[in-house]
Design a protein around this motif. Structure first.
Motif, short mmCIF file in Angstrom:
data_model
loop_
_atom_site.label_atom_id
_atom_site.label_comp_id
_atom_site.label_asym_id
_atom_site.label_seq_id
_atom_site.Cartn_x
_atom_site.Cartn_y
_atom_site.Cartn_z
N LYS A 24 19.39 43.04 8.41
CA LYS A 24 19.76 42.23 9.56
C LYS A 24 20.56 43.03 10.58
CE LYS A 24 19.49 37.66 7.44
NZ LYS A 24 18.32 37.29 8.25
N GLU A 28 19.22 44.14 14.54
CA GLU A 28 20.00 43.42 15.54
C GLU A 28 19.66 43.85 16.96
OE1 GLU A 28 22.92 40.44 16.35
OE2 GLU A 28 22.08 41.07 14.45
N GLU A 63 9.83 37.46 2.69
CA GLU A 63 9.98 36.89 4.04
C GLU A 63 8.73 36.16 4.52
OE1 GLU A 63 12.72 40.56 4.02
OE2 GLU A 63 10.76 39.99 3.20
N GLY A 100 13.54 35.59 7.14
CA GLY A 100 14.94 35.93 6.90
C GLY A 100 15.44 35.50 5.54
N ASP A 103 18.63 36.92 2.90
CA ASP A 103 19.22 37.96 3.75
C ASP A 103 18.19 39.03 4.11
OD1 ASP A 103 21.77 36.81 3.87
OD2 ASP A 103 22.32 37.72 1.94
N TYR A 105 14.40 40.13 6.28
CA TYR A 105 13.98 40.39 7.65
C TYR A 105 13.67 39.08 8.38
CZ TYR A 105 11.87 43.12 11.40
OH TYR A 105 11.60 43.71 12.60
N THR A 106 14.11 38.98 9.64
CA THR A 106 13.86 37.80 10.45
C THR A 106 12.96 38.16 11.63
OG1 THR A 106 16.05 36.93 9.89
CG2 THR A 106 14.89 35.90 11.74
#
Length: 383
Positions: A24, A28, A63, A100, A103, A105-106
């Motif tokens: 994360k 960013e 994810e 996500g 915790d 990948y988003t």
């Protein structure tokens, strides 16, 4: 007999090993560059399906687990088989719709779903392939994939693939998908440093990015400057991060990517946000919203390197809202082109009555004079 697939990765992944920091934190800067978090206050892509035309997506990745539907092998229309999960397709799918979870990948549209449309492609860096000759009555793998996506509920198609030279079956499939309201996004290619680009000052066109109606995406770095490898030509509409972009690995883990592939997948995710918020938004309106709201616009307004600039997800949603509002405000009879003098009432069809009276009067006068002249001449003869 199995047809050889000509579609290869236009923007190939090049990796620099696993990331040491939490994913994360690593990603960013990408989300910030696209202003995605602000857009998430409005939508996260709920109800939208994004078709990923690429190598097969690994459905076991945490994810993406439970959120991927896999279509048939698009490589050939006659032989069907199950393709193994691919590195490239998995990475692109997570960029678009990574949840996500745990915790992890988003993606840009974490609530969207993925329709994996797999085909046999070459995932090796530096791959290049000449265009395949068109075979009458035979669709290319990409053409099959586009029609399948349009017929199976995809609102957006992400194509981080490409080759040189257009094909009729693909042009027709692009037109078909657009007519169904499907947004098409493609990588413009990684030919910015080729000898041809250095000699000519422009890059070879890559397809499908070069087809009309397809949103062509170039790559920029962390400073928003065009990546040196990114192709530059008129197919570039907008740009997005494509240098050191963290992506999900097949199986598990993460790595870094370079290329317009990642940039295109990110923009496909933004397109999913727009379609989730405004489902009736036409493909050309999505393209307009992305271009009109882009950040870092070139001095000339747009250019061949970054198009209209770097996509801004939140600003694109605002632009889309204005487009939808403008569309709804237009009703029959409303003044549209501004004030002006009223147009004179058109004359009735046929001869002009005034001219007819003048003409008739002239004829009568001429006849009277002619008759008078005859009378005078006769009188002279009698004398």
């Amino acid at each position: 007999m199995l047809t050889v697939v000509r579609v290869l990765t236009a923007a190939v992944l090049a990796f620099s090993g696993t990331t040491a920091d939490p994913i994360k934190a690593q990603q960013e800067w990408v989300l910030d560059a696209l202003n995605v978090k602000q857009a998430w206050t409005v939508t996260k892509g709920e109800g939208v399906t994004v078709a990923v035309v690429d190598s097969a997506v690994d459905t076991r990745v945490k994810e993406l687990k439970g959120r991927v539907t896999t279509g048939p092998d698009m490589t050939t229309g006659s032989v069907q088989r199950e393709l193994p999960p691919g590195r490239h397709g998995t990475a692109m799918a997570a960029l678009i719709a990574g949840s996500g979870k745990g915790d992890g990948y988003t993606g840009v549209a974490p609530s969207a779903r993925i329709l994996s449309l797999p085909m046999v492609i070459d995932e090796e860096p530096g791959s290049a392939v000449p265009p395949m000759e068109e075979q009458p009555g035979v669709q290319s793998p990409l053409a099959r994939a586009l029609r399948y996506a349009a017929n199976h509920g995809a609102q957006v198609v992400s194509m981080s693939i490409g080759s040189y030279g257009p094909l009729r079956s693909e042009r027709e499939a692009v037109s078909y998908a657009l007519s169904k309201g499907v947004v098409l996004v493609a990588a413009v290619g990684n030919d910015g440093q080729t000898q041809y680009a250095r000699d000519k000052g422009t890059s070879y066109w890559s397809f499908p990015a070069g087809y009309p109606g397809v949103i062509g995406v170039a790559a920029v770095d962390k400073q928003g400057k065009r990546a040196s490898f990114s192709s530059d030509n008129l197919s570039v509409l907008v740009s997005a991060p494509g240098v050191d972009v963290p992506v999900v690995k097949r199986g598990s883990g993460y790595e870094l990517s370079q290329g317009t592939s990642s940039a295109a997948a990110l923009v496909a995710g933004v397109a999913a946000l727009l379609k989730a918020r405004y489902p009736a938004l036409a493909p050309e309106q999505v393209a307009q919203a992305l271009a009109a709201s882009a950040r870092g616009r070139p001095a000339a307004g747009d250019d061949d390197e970054t198009g209209f600039g770097v996509v801004d997800a939140a600003a694109a949603l605002n632009a889309a809202e204005r487009l939808v509002g403008a569309k709804r405000s237009i009703t029959p009879g409303v003044e549209h082109f501004g004030q002006g003098e009223d147009t004179p009432v058109p004359s009735r069809p046929g001869p002009d009555p005034v001219r007819l009276w003048l003409y008739g009067g002239g004829v009568l006068v001429a006849l009277a004079m002619f008759c008078g002249a005859i009378v005078v001449l006769n009188q002279r003869k009698e004398q």
